[in-house]
Design a protein around this motif. Sequence first.
Motif, mmCIF file in Angstrom:
data_model
loop_
_atom_site.group_PDB
_atom_site.id
_atom_site.type_symbol
_atom_site.label_atom_id
_atom_site.label_comp_id
_atom_site.label_asym_id
_atom_site.label_seq_id
_atom_site.Cartn_x
_atom_site.Cartn_y
_atom_site.Cartn_z
ATOM 1 N N GLY A 79 -3.305 3.495 -0.014
ATOM 2 C CA GLY A 79 -3.107 2.207 0.652
ATOM 3 C C GLY A 79 -1.846 2.137 1.498
ATOM 4 N N GLN A 80 -1.127 3.256 1.638
ATOM 5 C CA GLN A 80 0.084 3.266 2.450
ATOM 6 C C GLN A 80 -0.061 4.238 3.629
ATOM 7 O OE1 GLN A 80 3.262 4.353 -0.287
ATOM 8 N NE2 GLN A 80 3.859 2.204 -0.491
ATOM 9 N N ALA A 81 0.839 4.083 4.588
ATOM 10 C CA ALA A 81 0.968 5.024 5.705
ATOM 11 C C ALA A 81 2.423 5.032 6.149
ATOM 12 C CB ALA A 81 0.059 4.627 6.863
ATOM 13 N N SER A 82 2.795 6.032 6.890
ATOM 14 C CA SER A 82 4.134 6.075 7.482
ATOM 15 C C SER A 82 4.052 6.772 8.833
ATOM 16 C CB SER A 82 5.128 6.806 6.570
ATOM 17 O OG SER A 82 4.738 8.149 6.364
ATOM 18 N N ALA A 149 7.289 4.459 4.039
ATOM 19 C CA ALA A 149 5.921 4.249 3.536
ATOM 20 C C ALA A 149 5.670 2.749 3.366
ATOM 21 C CB ALA A 149 5.736 4.961 2.206
ATOM 22 N N THR A 150 4.547 2.273 3.895
ATOM 23 C CA THR A 150 4.273 0.842 3.834
ATOM 24 C C THR A 150 2.770 0.585 3.806
ATOM 25 O OG1 THR A 150 4.605 -1.272 5.006
ATOM 26 C CG2 THR A 150 4.367 0.690 6.363
ATOM 27 N N SER A 151 2.398 -0.547 3.236
ATOM 28 C CA SER A 151 1.003 -0.975 3.241
ATOM 29 C C SER A 151 0.795 -2.163 4.181
ATOM 30 C CB SER A 151 0.559 -1.359 1.825
ATOM 31 O OG SER A 151 1.406 -2.378 1.313
ATOM 32 N N SER A 184 -1.873 -2.123 9.091
ATOM 33 C CA SER A 184 -2.831 -2.182 7.975
ATOM 34 C C SER A 184 -3.053 -0.806 7.344
ATOM 35 C CB SER A 184 -4.168 -2.763 8.455
ATOM 36 O OG SER A 184 -3.991 -4.072 8.956
ATOM 37 N N ALA A 185 -1.940 -0.165 6.988
ATOM 38 C CA ALA A 185 -1.956 1.134 6.309
ATOM 39 C C ALA A 185 -2.530 2.259 7.173
ATOM 40 C CB ALA A 185 -2.714 1.049 4.984
ATOM 41 N N THR A 186 -2.529 2.064 8.502
ATOM 42 C CA THR A 186 -2.971 3.108 9.425
ATOM 43 C C THR A 186 -1.840 3.403 10.410
ATOM 44 O OG1 THR A 186 -5.263 2.353 9.312
ATOM 45 C CG2 THR A 186 -4.655 3.737 11.190
ATOM 46 N N ALA A 231 -2.713 7.902 3.924
ATOM 47 C CA ALA A 231 -2.552 7.591 2.505
ATOM 48 C C ALA A 231 -2.467 8.855 1.652
ATOM 49 C CB ALA A 231 -3.718 6.731 2.031
ATOM 50 N N SER A 232 -1.635 8.769 0.606
ATOM 51 C CA SER A 232 -1.539 9.814 -0.428
ATOM 52 C C SER A 232 -1.164 11.180 0.147
ATOM 53 C CB SER A 232 -2.869 9.908 -1.192
ATOM 54 O OG SER A 232 -3.224 8.671 -1.753
#
Length: 253
Positions: A79-82, A149-151, A184-186, A231-232
């Motif tokens: 649910g996260q991205a950076s 890293a953020t959601s 939005s996590a992208t 994510a992940s």
Amino acid sequence: MTANTSKGIQYPQSTDHTRLWEHYQNLATTADGIIIGNKDVQVFTSNGTWTRPAGAILVDVQVQAGGGGSGGCAATISGQASCAPGGGGGEYARGIFLPATTGASVAVTVGTGGAGGAAGANTGVTGGVSSFGALITCNGGVGAQGGTATSTAVSLGAGNGGTGGTGGDIHINGGDGGNGQVLSATPLKFNSGGNAHLASTTRASGISSTTTGGFAGYPYGGGGSGPSNGASQSAVVGSAGAGGVVIVTTYTA
């Protein structure tokens, strides 16, 4: 008797009874010493010393500072991205000098490219200063901040282009890097490396839902583009900016 113009060309005076062909010979000989007939080009990609060539008439100096490194990217969970921003491009300057101004030799400094930020949300290194003695100085592109890293939606500011140098006849600021953005996590792919006068923009990291590394800056003085994480994913190291250059073209008799 003869006399000289302000630029060194010899001419006869009314009391001079030298034969006409000798006047022409003196005129040609002295003119040869002040008319451009050749050039010497020295390209510095590392620190060194410029030595003035014999018969120098004009010295044309181009100075390009190093590009900034992009930030690194933090590790992510579900649910996260950076997305790390790109580094800024280095400043450029040009100046034309008389030999009397440069002197017989000049110390040359060539700025190295800034390293990319370490893996994680770490800031890239600012590019190195390039200079031609005290006559021209250019500043490197600023290293970009790391990608957190953020959601949620976030936009991280890129490294600014190099600016604020001194000397020479003209200065051109380096280009700013692209922002690192997450929606939005992208991760969004706007994180290009900043351009420099002697380097094109480095493209943003490629499209991927996993990990995409940035790209090193283009020579000379381009900023590195930023990496990104879906994510992940594990933390990612940033990309380096490109080193600068000093080009000295001496026009000689």
